[in-house]
Design a protein around this motif. Structure first.
Motif, PDB file in Angstrom:
ATOM      1  N   ARG A   1      -4.880   8.603  14.528  1.00  0.00           N
ATOM      2  CA  ARG A   1      -4.975   7.461  13.618  1.00  0.00           C
ATOM      3  C   ARG A   1      -4.023   7.660  12.426  1.00  0.00           C
ATOM      4  NH1 ARG A   1     -10.965   5.247  12.212  1.00  0.00           N
ATOM      5  NH2 ARG A   1     -10.396   3.794  10.574  1.00  0.00           N
ATOM      6  N   CYS A   2      -3.951   8.883  11.949  1.00  0.00           N
ATOM      7  CA  CYS A   2      -3.040   9.206  10.843  1.00  0.00           C
ATOM      8  C   CYS A   2      -1.645   9.451  11.410  1.00  0.00           C
ATOM      9  CB  CYS A   2      -3.536  10.450  10.110  1.00  0.00           C
ATOM     10  SG  CYS A   2      -2.332  11.182   8.992  1.00  0.00           S
ATOM     11  N   VAL A   3      -0.644   8.867  10.769  1.00  0.00           N
ATOM     12  CA  VAL A   3       0.728   9.013  11.263  1.00  0.00           C
ATOM     13  C   VAL A   3       1.502  10.076  10.470  1.00  0.00           C
ATOM     14  CG1 VAL A   3       0.788   6.649  12.117  1.00  0.00           C
ATOM     15  CG2 VAL A   3       1.610   7.117   9.790  1.00  0.00           C
ATOM     16  N   ARG A   4       0.811  10.784   9.612  1.00  0.00           N
ATOM     17  CA  ARG A   4       1.410  11.830   8.773  1.00  0.00           C
ATOM     18  C   ARG A   4       2.596  11.272   8.003  1.00  0.00           C
ATOM     19  NH1 ARG A   4       1.353  18.136   9.737  1.00  0.00           N
ATOM     20  NH2 ARG A   4       2.107  18.657   7.682  1.00  0.00           N
ATOM     21  N   CYS A   5       2.289  10.471   7.010  1.00  0.00           N
ATOM     22  CA  CYS A   5       3.362   9.845   6.236  1.00  0.00           C
ATOM     23  C   CYS A   5       3.452  10.507   4.859  1.00  0.00           C
ATOM     24  CB  CYS A   5       3.106   8.341   6.095  1.00  0.00           C
ATOM     25  SG  CYS A   5       1.746   7.948   4.979  1.00  0.00           S
ATOM     26  N   MET A   6       4.406  10.094   4.059  1.00  0.00           N
ATOM     27  CA  MET A   6       4.570  10.697   2.734  1.00  0.00           C
ATOM     28  C   MET A   6       3.867   9.880   1.639  1.00  0.00           C
ATOM     29  SD  MET A   6       8.596   9.948   1.952  1.00  0.00           S
ATOM     30  CE  MET A   6       8.644  11.506   1.098  1.00  0.00           C
ATOM     31  N   ASN A   7       3.157   8.823   2.055  1.00  0.00           N
ATOM     32  CA  ASN A   7       2.545   7.929   1.067  1.00  0.00           C
ATOM     33  C   ASN A   7       1.025   8.043   1.083  1.00  0.00           C
ATOM     34  OD1 ASN A   7       5.130   6.932   0.468  1.00  0.00           O
ATOM     35  ND2 ASN A   7       5.020   5.645   2.284  1.00  0.00           N
ATOM     36  N   CYS A   8       0.528   9.240   0.849  1.00  0.00           N
ATOM     37  CA  CYS A   8      -0.909   9.470   0.986  1.00  0.00           C
ATOM     38  C   CYS A   8      -1.559   9.704  -0.383  1.00  0.00           C
ATOM     39  CB  CYS A   8      -1.138  10.674   1.909  1.00  0.00           C
ATOM     40  SG  CYS A   8      -2.834  10.782   2.504  1.00  0.00           S
ATOM     41  N   ASP A   9      -1.112  10.745  -1.049  1.00  0.00           N
ATOM     42  CA  ASP A   9      -1.737  11.167  -2.303  1.00  0.00           C
ATOM     43  C   ASP A   9      -1.408  10.163  -3.406  1.00  0.00           C
ATOM     44  OD1 ASP A   9      -3.046  12.730  -4.111  1.00  0.00           O
ATOM     45  OD2 ASP A   9      -1.580  14.369  -4.103  1.00  0.00           O
TER      46      ASP A   9
ATOM     47  N   HIS B   1      -5.775   2.913   7.431  1.00  0.00           N
ATOM     48  CA  HIS B   1      -7.179   3.342   7.325  1.00  0.00           C
ATOM     49  C   HIS B   1      -7.439   4.680   8.018  1.00  0.00           C
ATOM     50  CE1 HIS B   1      -9.505  -0.524   5.991  1.00  0.00           C
ATOM     51  NE2 HIS B   1      -8.601  -0.121   5.122  1.00  0.00           N
ATOM     52  N   ALA B   2      -6.510   5.627   7.816  1.00  0.00           N
ATOM     53  CA  ALA B   2      -6.680   6.939   8.431  1.00  0.00           C
ATOM     54  C   ALA B   2      -7.033   8.004   7.395  1.00  0.00           C
ATOM     55  CB  ALA B   2      -5.397   7.348   9.152  1.00  0.00           C
ATOM     56  N   LYS B   3      -7.183   7.592   6.138  1.00  0.00           N
ATOM     57  CA  LYS B   3      -7.615   8.543   5.117  1.00  0.00           C
ATOM     58  C   LYS B   3      -9.133   8.546   5.099  1.00  0.00           C
ATOM     59  CE  LYS B   3      -5.481   8.253   1.058  1.00  0.00           C
ATOM     60  NZ  LYS B   3      -5.226   8.029  -0.385  1.00  0.00           N
ATOM     61  N   SER B   4      -9.726   9.694   4.912  1.00  0.00           N
ATOM     62  CA  SER B   4     -11.192   9.792   4.887  1.00  0.00           C
ATOM     63  C   SER B   4     -11.695   9.315   3.530  1.00  0.00           C
ATOM     64  CB  SER B   4     -11.610  11.243   5.118  1.00  0.00           C
ATOM     65  OG  SER B   4     -11.182  11.681   6.377  1.00  0.00           O
TER      66      SER B   4
ATOM     67  N   PRO C   1      -3.068   3.954  -1.306  1.00  0.00           N
ATOM     68  CA  PRO C   1      -4.068   3.595  -0.289  1.00  0.00           C
ATOM     69  C   PRO C   1      -3.468   3.841   1.100  1.00  0.00           C
ATOM     70  CG  PRO C   1      -3.446   1.679  -1.667  1.00  0.00           C
ATOM     71  CD  PRO C   1      -2.447   2.770  -1.927  1.00  0.00           C
ATOM     72  N   CYS C   2      -4.291   4.094   2.080  1.00  0.00           N
ATOM     73  CA  CYS C   2      -3.776   4.298   3.439  1.00  0.00           C
ATOM     74  C   CYS C   2      -3.774   2.967   4.184  1.00  0.00           C
ATOM     75  CB  CYS C   2      -4.616   5.322   4.204  1.00  0.00           C
ATOM     76  SG  CYS C   2      -4.015   5.514   5.897  1.00  0.00           S
ATOM     77  N   LEU C   3      -2.569   2.520   4.519  1.00  0.00           N
ATOM     78  CA  LEU C   3      -2.404   1.219   5.178  1.00  0.00           C
ATOM     79  C   LEU C   3      -3.097   1.165   6.536  1.00  0.00           C
ATOM     80  CD1 LEU C   3      -1.037  -1.568   5.336  1.00  0.00           C
ATOM     81  CD2 LEU C   3       1.079  -0.435   5.945  1.00  0.00           C
TER      82      LEU C   3
ATOM     83  N   ASN D   1       0.839  -1.209   0.000  1.00  0.00           N
ATOM     84  CA  ASN D   1       0.000   0.000   0.000  1.00  0.00           C
ATOM     85  C   ASN D   1       0.874   1.260   0.000  1.00  0.00           C
ATOM     86  OD1 ASN D   1      -2.762  -0.956   2.276  1.00  0.00           O
ATOM     87  ND2 ASN D   1      -2.249  -1.673   0.253  1.00  0.00           N
ATOM     88  N   TRP D   2       2.004   1.157   0.675  1.00  0.00           N
ATOM     89  CA  TRP D   2       2.825   2.345   0.879  1.00  0.00           C
ATOM     90  C   TRP D   2       4.153   2.301   0.119  1.00  0.00           C
ATOM     91  CZ3 TRP D   2       2.081   3.474   6.887  1.00  0.00           C
ATOM     92  CH2 TRP D   2       0.900   4.220   7.044  1.00  0.00           C
ATOM     93  N   LEU D   3       4.249   1.458  -0.882  1.00  0.00           N
ATOM     94  CA  LEU D   3       5.510   1.380  -1.630  1.00  0.00           C
ATOM     95  C   LEU D   3       5.340   2.050  -2.993  1.00  0.00           C
ATOM     96  CD1 LEU D   3       6.718  -2.244  -0.762  1.00  0.00           C
ATOM     97  CD2 LEU D   3       7.378  -0.070   0.306  1.00  0.00           C
TER      98      LEU D   3
ATOM     99  N   GLY E   1      -8.759  15.595   4.030  1.00  0.00           N
ATOM    100  CA  GLY E   1      -9.511  14.507   4.660  1.00  0.00           C
ATOM    101  C   GLY E   1      -8.570  13.434   5.188  1.00  0.00           C
ATOM    102  N   ILE E   2      -7.826  13.784   6.228  1.00  0.00           N
ATOM    103  CA  ILE E   2      -6.988  12.765   6.886  1.00  0.00           C
ATOM    104  C   ILE E   2      -7.275  12.838   8.380  1.00  0.00           C
ATOM    105  CG2 ILE E   2      -5.194  12.733   5.120  1.00  0.00           C
ATOM    106  CD1 ILE E   2      -3.446  14.479   6.921  1.00  0.00           C
ATOM    107  N   MET E   3      -7.249  11.690   9.053  1.00  0.00           N
ATOM    108  CA  MET E   3      -7.660  11.638  10.458  1.00  0.00           C
ATOM    109  C   MET E   3      -6.458  11.900  11.357  1.00  0.00           C
ATOM    110  SD  MET E   3     -10.118   8.358  10.175  1.00  0.00           S
ATOM    111  CE  MET E   3     -10.905   8.067   8.595  1.00  0.00           C
TER     112      MET E   3
HETATM  113  S1  SF4 Z   1      -1.674   7.634   4.074  1.00  0.00           S
HETATM  114 FE1  SF4 Z   1      -2.832   7.467   5.985  1.00  0.00          FE
HETATM  115  S2  SF4 Z   1      -1.303   7.739   7.631  1.00  0.00           S
HETATM  116 FE2  SF4 Z   1      -0.363   8.494   5.725  1.00  0.00          FE
HETATM  117  S3  SF4 Z   1      -0.823  10.718   5.716  1.00  0.00           S
HETATM  118 FE3  SF4 Z   1      -2.450   9.685   4.561  1.00  0.00          FE
HETATM  119  S4  SF4 Z   1      -4.066   9.333   6.056  1.00  0.00           S
HETATM  120 FE4  SF4 Z   1      -2.189   9.756   7.201  1.00  0.00          FE
END
Ligand code: SF4
Ligand SMILES: Cc1cc2nc3c(=O)[nH]c(=O)nc-3n(C[C@H](O)[C@H](O)[C@H](O)COP(=O)(O)OP(=O)(O)OC[C@H]3O[C@@H](n4cnc5c(N)ncnc54)[C@H](O)[C@@H]3O)c2cc1C
Length: 516
Positions: free
Chosen positions: A190-198, A205-208, A201-203, A44-46, A178-180
């Motif tokens: 819930r959101c860890v503020r990562c660089m893999n958002c836009d 589940h913190a994206k709205s 998928p949010c691994l 999801n985040w690669l 829309g991030i939690m």
């Molecule tokens: S992918 Fe998920 S954890 Fe990362 S910034 Fe977006 S909402 Fe936050």
């Protein structure tokens, strides 16, 4: 055959939101989704898996007007395109609901005004936990409530950009996100503020998205049923052609049929048109609800540009999508037509450039991709494209989808780019170092980038020029509604998802009134 009150086809921004809205009513709701749940997995985040290998893009083939095949940027999952979206949740501007004169023509008015959608925008912002700050964006329309959550803070490099823009007389604002994220209580955020958002998928589940905040809460109600891997292929009607009687689906390689009092199509703009066109019958020879010949037409997807600016210093920003600029959204003393919106896009990472050639600029032929990514500040520019009748989705006899599209508003698109370039030249960035890139996917075919697809089944007051009435019910069928971006008569120049969500809530209210 089980009888349902409502069948909703598609679980994205429109369908997922509608399902959540209908769920507490106790009405029997059946959700049909052609995709599966998006697997939570390290990939999801690669960036390599998501952007280079297109892991979450459907392998489907569409064709352009010249008959050339391409892989469209579509995501068939519970939650639809919102699983991958950047969650920039903007309202259209009040002016977007009226006629707006553009460089290449007039963007048509919506059959409802901003004030009618406003309460639903507020509701959608609450449902999707939008973070923002009212009062900063001069083009912002009036709102009946503050954002439910505080704006996501800028990281230092973006704060510096905001300060520089403000010092130069512009009006940068905190983008609605829309991030939690709970910056005041990170251990519990819930959101860890990562660089893999836009685009990812949010691994966690913190994206709205419409799975997490639409479908899952809806399924907590026992009256809501979801069938995944279930593709609607045709809608059948009564002999008079005035009501949908059955939804024919393909599931596990076999055809099945479902019936409900009301049917809502929310497959995304291209696929909603496809479903109606594929449902042609004796009563509806040009496609269901298509007496106006408007189904499939007026396709829009924004005249977008992703560009990266190379900052002299490194840009260590992690979550970059916090800033927007609407100083050129409407006409000005300089231009008597709109140019569009400027916002940030997710931070470049070196693997995303695979297939692109940012080193082949006069900038720095010897710079490594890693070095370019480290210095990049990434922008997303959107200019409104106009709904043209000939920009359309068509189906051939084999059911193959052709997307014909001729760009509009190229002049303001170039002018918006030139504006950004000249602004950045005056800030701490070299104007020569503005590089075009493909964001989100490496596909070079412009029509493939259909992330913001809209139009194709517009709503309106005149059955001769629109597919749907003001309630987004088909003019020609008593029990068929649409509730996704296909209904948009025009697209504006901000991201479309919040408007699809708000309108789905509005359509949901009309449906609940009818069923009560
Ligand atoms: S992918 Fe998920 S954890 Fe990362 S910034 Fe977006 S909402 Fe936050
Ligand atoms: C990478 C990316 C980034 C984006 N970033 C933003 C952003 O920051 N802000 C923003 O506002 N918008 C953004 N968007 C656009 C936004 O996601 C869409 O505008 C929005 O999701 C459209 O909602 P929809 O309901 O029309 O369609 P979708 O959300 O696409 O939902 C359609 C659903 O229907 C299903 N479906 C299709 N055909 C059938 C069928 N025949 N039978 C059953 N199910 C079917 C699909 O699988 C899907 O689940 C982005 C999109 C992408 C791809």
């Amino acid at each position: 055959m089980d009888a349902y009150d409502v069948i909703v086809i598609g679980t994205g921004a429109g369908g997922g939101t509608l399902a959540r809205h209908l769920a507490p009513s106790g009405k029997r709701v059946l959700l049909l989704e052609r995709g599966d749940w998006l697997t939570r997995e390290p990939q999801n985040w690669l960036a390599q898996d998501v952007f280079v290998d297109n892991r979450y893009v459907s392998p489907e083939t569409w064709y352009d007007a010249g008959g050339r095949p391409f892989q469209p940027q579509v995501h068939y999952f519970v939650g639809g395109a919102t699983k991958l979206y950047g969650a920039a949740l903007y309202r259209l501007r009040r002016e977007d609901f009226g006629e707006l004169r553009h460089h290449d023509g007039v963007s048509p008015a919506w059959p409802i005004g901003y004030d009618e959608l406003e309460p639903y925008y507020t509701q959608a912002e609450q449902l999707y936990e939008v973070h923002g700050e009212r009062g900063e964006d001069p083009t912002e329309p009036p709102a009946s409530a503050p954002y439910p959550h505080p704006a996501v803070s800028h990281e230092p490099r973006i704060q510096q950009l905001a300060d520089d823009l403000a010092a130069a007389g512009y009006h940068p604002f905190h983008a609605p996100c829309g991030i939690m994220l709970d910056e005041g209580n990170m251990p519990y955020s819930r959101c860890v503020r990562c660089m893999n958002c836009d685009g990812f998928p949010c691994l966690v589940h913190a994206k709205s998205d419409a799975e997490v905040l639409g479908v899952r809460p809806a399924l907590e109600h026992p009256n809501v049923t979801l069938l995944t891997n279930t593709r609607a292929v045709r809608l059948e009607t009564n002999p008079a052609g005035t009501a949908v009687t059955e939804v024919v689906v393909e599931r596990d390689g076999a055809d099945e049929r479902y019936a409900a009092e009301l049917v809502v199509v929310a497959c995304g703009a291209a696929n909603s048109a496809r479903l109606l066109l594929a449902s042609a019958s004796d009563r509806h020879p040009n496609g269901l609800a298509n007496g106006s010949d408007q189904v499939g037409r007026n396709y829009m997807f924004h005249a977008s540009q992703a560009v990266l600016a190379l900052s002299r210093e490194e840009n260590p920003t992690v979550y970059q999508k916090t800033l927007g600029l609407n100083d050129f959204y409407l006409s000005s003393d300089e231009h008597d037509y709109p140019l569009g919106n400027i916002q940030m896009v997710g931070k470049s990472q070196a693997p995303m450039f695979r297939g692109e050639k940012p080193t082949e600029t006069k900038l720095a032929p010897r710079w490594s991709l890693e070095r370019i990514a480290r210095h990049a500040i990434d922008f997303w520019l959107s200019t409104e494209d106009l709904p043209l009748a000939e920009n359309r989705v068509t189906l051939d006899r084999e059911g193959r989808l052709t997307l014909s599209y001729k760009p509009t508003n190229d002049v303001p698109k170039q002018q918006l780019y030139a504006k950004l370039k000249s602004i950045l030249g005056r800030l701490d960035m070299n104007a020569d170092h503005l590089i075009h890139r493909f964001a989100y996917m490496r596909n070079e075919i412009p029509v493939a980038g259909c992330a913001h697809q809209a139009g194709t089944c517009r709503f309106g007051t005149d059955p001769a020029t629109s597919v749907l009435n003001v309630d987004c019910r088909a003019h020609e069928l008593d029990n068929l509604y649409l509730a996704d971006t296909s209904v948009f008569p025009s697209i504006g120049a901000v991201n479309p998802a919040l408007t699809a969500m708000a309108n789905a809530l509005r359509v949901g209210d009309r449906i609940l009134e009818r069923l009560s």
